[in-house]
Design a protein around this motif. Sequence first.
Motif, PDB file in Angstrom:
ATOM      1  N   ASP A 179       0.842  -1.195   0.000  1.00 50.82           N
ATOM      2  CA  ASP A 179       0.000   0.000   0.000  1.00 50.82           C
ATOM      3  C   ASP A 179       0.880   1.250   0.000  1.00 50.82           C
ATOM      4  O   ASP A 179       1.873   1.336   0.737  1.00 50.82           O
ATOM      5  CB  ASP A 179      -0.896  -0.012   1.243  1.00 50.82           C
ATOM      6  CG  ASP A 179      -1.811   1.193   1.290  1.00 50.82           C
ATOM      7  OD1 ASP A 179      -2.867   1.164   0.655  1.00 50.82           O
ATOM      8  OD2 ASP A 179      -1.415   2.176   1.971  1.00 50.82           O
ATOM      9  N   TYR A 221       0.388   4.262   1.068  1.00 50.22           N
ATOM     10  CA  TYR A 221       0.420   4.962   2.350  1.00 50.22           C
ATOM     11  C   TYR A 221       1.353   4.240   3.325  1.00 50.22           C
ATOM     12  O   TYR A 221       2.096   4.863   4.087  1.00 50.22           O
ATOM     13  CB  TYR A 221      -0.988   5.048   2.953  1.00 50.22           C
ATOM     14  CG  TYR A 221      -1.900   6.009   2.236  1.00 50.22           C
ATOM     15  CD1 TYR A 221      -1.796   7.382   2.468  1.00 50.22           C
ATOM     16  CD2 TYR A 221      -2.840   5.564   1.318  1.00 50.22           C
ATOM     17  CE1 TYR A 221      -2.632   8.272   1.811  1.00 50.22           C
ATOM     18  CE2 TYR A 221      -3.674   6.443   0.648  1.00 50.22           C
ATOM     19  CZ  TYR A 221      -3.570   7.804   0.891  1.00 50.22           C
ATOM     20  OH  TYR A 221      -4.382   8.696   0.231  1.00 50.22           O
ATOM     21  N   GLU A 222       1.331   2.891   3.269  1.00 46.08           N
ATOM     22  CA  GLU A 222       2.209   2.102   4.137  1.00 46.08           C
ATOM     23  C   GLU A 222       3.674   2.332   3.771  1.00 46.08           C
ATOM     24  O   GLU A 222       4.544   2.421   4.645  1.00 46.08           O
ATOM     25  CB  GLU A 222       1.850   0.616   3.999  1.00 46.08           C
ATOM     26  CG  GLU A 222       2.714  -0.303   4.858  1.00 46.08           C
ATOM     27  CD  GLU A 222       2.421  -1.765   4.592  1.00 46.08           C
ATOM     28  OE1 GLU A 222       3.271  -2.613   4.927  1.00 46.08           O
ATOM     29  OE2 GLU A 222       1.340  -2.072   4.038  1.00 46.08           O
ATOM     30  N   GLY A 231       4.730   5.388   5.302  1.00 41.04           N
ATOM     31  CA  GLY A 231       4.505   5.449   6.742  1.00 41.04           C
ATOM     32  C   GLY A 231       3.387   6.385   7.124  1.00 41.04           C
ATOM     33  O   GLY A 231       3.462   7.068   8.147  1.00 41.04           O
ATOM     34  N   LEU A 232       2.320   6.429   6.297  1.00 40.18           N
ATOM     35  CA  LEU A 232       1.218   7.353   6.517  1.00 40.18           C
ATOM     36  C   LEU A 232      -0.096   6.611   6.719  1.00 40.18           C
ATOM     37  O   LEU A 232      -0.236   5.439   6.321  1.00 40.18           O
ATOM     38  CB  LEU A 232       1.066   8.303   5.312  1.00 40.18           C
ATOM     39  CG  LEU A 232       2.203   9.286   5.052  1.00 40.18           C
ATOM     40  CD1 LEU A 232       2.020   9.900   3.674  1.00 40.18           C
ATOM     41  CD2 LEU A 232       2.223  10.368   6.121  1.00 40.18           C
ATOM     42  N   ALA A 233      -1.038   7.306   7.320  1.00 39.65           N
ATOM     43  CA  ALA A 233      -2.396   6.786   7.414  1.00 39.65           C
ATOM     44  C   ALA A 233      -3.189   7.292   6.221  1.00 39.65           C
ATOM     45  O   ALA A 233      -2.899   8.345   5.658  1.00 39.65           O
ATOM     46  CB  ALA A 233      -3.049   7.252   8.718  1.00 39.65           C
ATOM     47  N   LYS A 234      -4.203   6.518   5.817  1.00 45.29           N
ATOM     48  CA  LYS A 234      -5.027   6.948   4.686  1.00 45.29           C
ATOM     49  C   LYS A 234      -5.691   8.286   4.985  1.00 45.29           C
ATOM     50  O   LYS A 234      -6.087   8.550   6.122  1.00 45.29           O
ATOM     51  CB  LYS A 234      -6.097   5.901   4.387  1.00 45.29           C
ATOM     52  CG  LYS A 234      -5.600   4.769   3.497  1.00 45.29           C
ATOM     53  CD  LYS A 234      -6.753   3.983   2.897  1.00 45.29           C
ATOM     54  CE  LYS A 234      -6.243   3.000   1.858  1.00 45.29           C
ATOM     55  NZ  LYS A 234      -7.347   2.283   1.193  1.00 45.29           N
ATOM     56  N   ALA A 254      -4.089  11.156   4.508  1.00 47.36           N
ATOM     57  CA  ALA A 254      -3.049  12.130   4.880  1.00 47.36           C
ATOM     58  C   ALA A 254      -3.111  13.339   3.954  1.00 47.36           C
ATOM     59  O   ALA A 254      -3.451  13.228   2.772  1.00 47.36           O
ATOM     60  CB  ALA A 254      -1.673  11.484   4.811  1.00 47.36           C
ATOM     61  N   GLU A 266       1.560  16.479   4.669  1.00 49.73           N
ATOM     62  CA  GLU A 266       2.034  15.277   5.364  1.00 49.73           C
ATOM     63  C   GLU A 266       2.690  14.309   4.388  1.00 49.73           C
ATOM     64  O   GLU A 266       3.716  13.682   4.703  1.00 49.73           O
ATOM     65  CB  GLU A 266       0.866  14.606   6.078  1.00 49.73           C
ATOM     66  CG  GLU A 266       0.337  15.395   7.276  1.00 49.73           C
ATOM     67  CD  GLU A 266      -0.942  14.796   7.851  1.00 49.73           C
ATOM     68  OE1 GLU A 266      -1.185  15.008   9.049  1.00 49.73           O
ATOM     69  OE2 GLU A 266      -1.685  14.122   7.100  1.00 49.73           O
ATOM     70  N   ASP A 269      -7.287   6.169  -3.754  1.00 48.61           N
ATOM     71  CA  ASP A 269      -8.071   5.999  -2.533  1.00 48.61           C
ATOM     72  C   ASP A 269      -9.335   5.174  -2.797  1.00 48.61           C
ATOM     73  O   ASP A 269      -9.816   4.452  -1.910  1.00 48.61           O
ATOM     74  CB  ASP A 269      -8.455   7.367  -1.958  1.00 48.61           C
ATOM     75  CG  ASP A 269      -7.253   8.079  -1.345  1.00 48.61           C
ATOM     76  OD1 ASP A 269      -6.230   7.424  -1.138  1.00 48.61           O
ATOM     77  OD2 ASP A 269      -7.361   9.299  -1.093  1.00 48.61           O
TER      78      ASP A 269
END
Length: 383
Positions: free
Chosen positions: A5, A7-8, A11-14, A16, A20, A67
Amino acid sequence: MSKRDYYEVLGLAKGASADEIKKAYRSKAKELHPDRNADNPKAEDQFKEANEAYEVLKDADKKAAYDRYGHAAFEGGMGSGGRAGGGMGPGQGDFASAFSDVFDDLFGDFMGGQRAGGRQRASRGADLRYNLRVTLEDAYQGMQKTIQVPTSVQCGSCSGSGAEGGAEPSTCPTCSGMGKVRATQGFFTVERTCPTCSGLGQTIKNPCKTCGGAGRVQKERALSVNIPKGVETGTRIRLAGEGEAGLRGGPPGDLYIFIEVAKHELFERDGVHLHCRVPVSMIVAALGGNIEVPTIDGGRSRVAIPNGSQSGRQMRLRAKGMPALRGAGQGDMFIELAVETPVNLTSKQKDLLREFEELSEDNNPESKSFFKSVKGFWDSMKG
């Protein structure tokens, strides 16, 4: 092997934000840069993976599609509801474009904090500052003043070219006139200032003997400056093109003249208004009378002093102050009375004053009121 993923990867959360995402990519790019991970054979692949993720998430349209559909958004055949970013997959983007956002962070110090650019054959001269002290009278009247400014001027021997006899400089053989040279830094090609021509893109075979190849020489110039009426301390006057001459024929800088208005012996300035402290005798203050006071224009004004005037009383003389800078109108002048107590009295004068005091019980209302209040205070303390 399925893709991780995006975002992974960063190192982010969906969900973002753009800031960020950019911040996370900068951090990952620095962390995974191949030059910093010589002992990690996976660093380059991880770096490319982070770049691919950023290529998608930095673009609002691609991010929205990702997304909604995930990696399938860029694999084709996803139907009319999605966008594939113009048909280009995330791994097919221009790497230099994606990494340009963090290029300055990684190599700013190495390149002097500037992106690589074109050549600079001639540079603009520096701006100069000149501090000019004027009197209050000069500020009131305005004036033309000649100042001597030490500065760099265009060399007359080479007409600013820096070459002997005014010959044209030749193209730098090291950078081919670009002013920059390229060096390979592991995974990247980095540009830096050419060490041969110092970024000018040109070299001079026979430098001018007068200026040493700079195209300018030190000289003191006489300049006429117009000081407008109403200038104050801190007023700045700009003389365009009167600063330091440009390097090798470049345009000159500007000269900035900063005004300081000297303190005056008689007048104190408050914007466009003037204040003047005028001593008056005890007799004139008591009986009233007329006095003459100086004005900033060199004249004098007659002022009537009312009887019974006290120290600190102010009187206004309209339009006797300073002219407004770049505007109509003129300030006022305020006179502050300072009642003077006589000194070095003769015996006869002392006797007369004692006699006057005996007859002055009702002539000092302020003193009478004060001491009445004092007596009340003492009586209340006793109680």
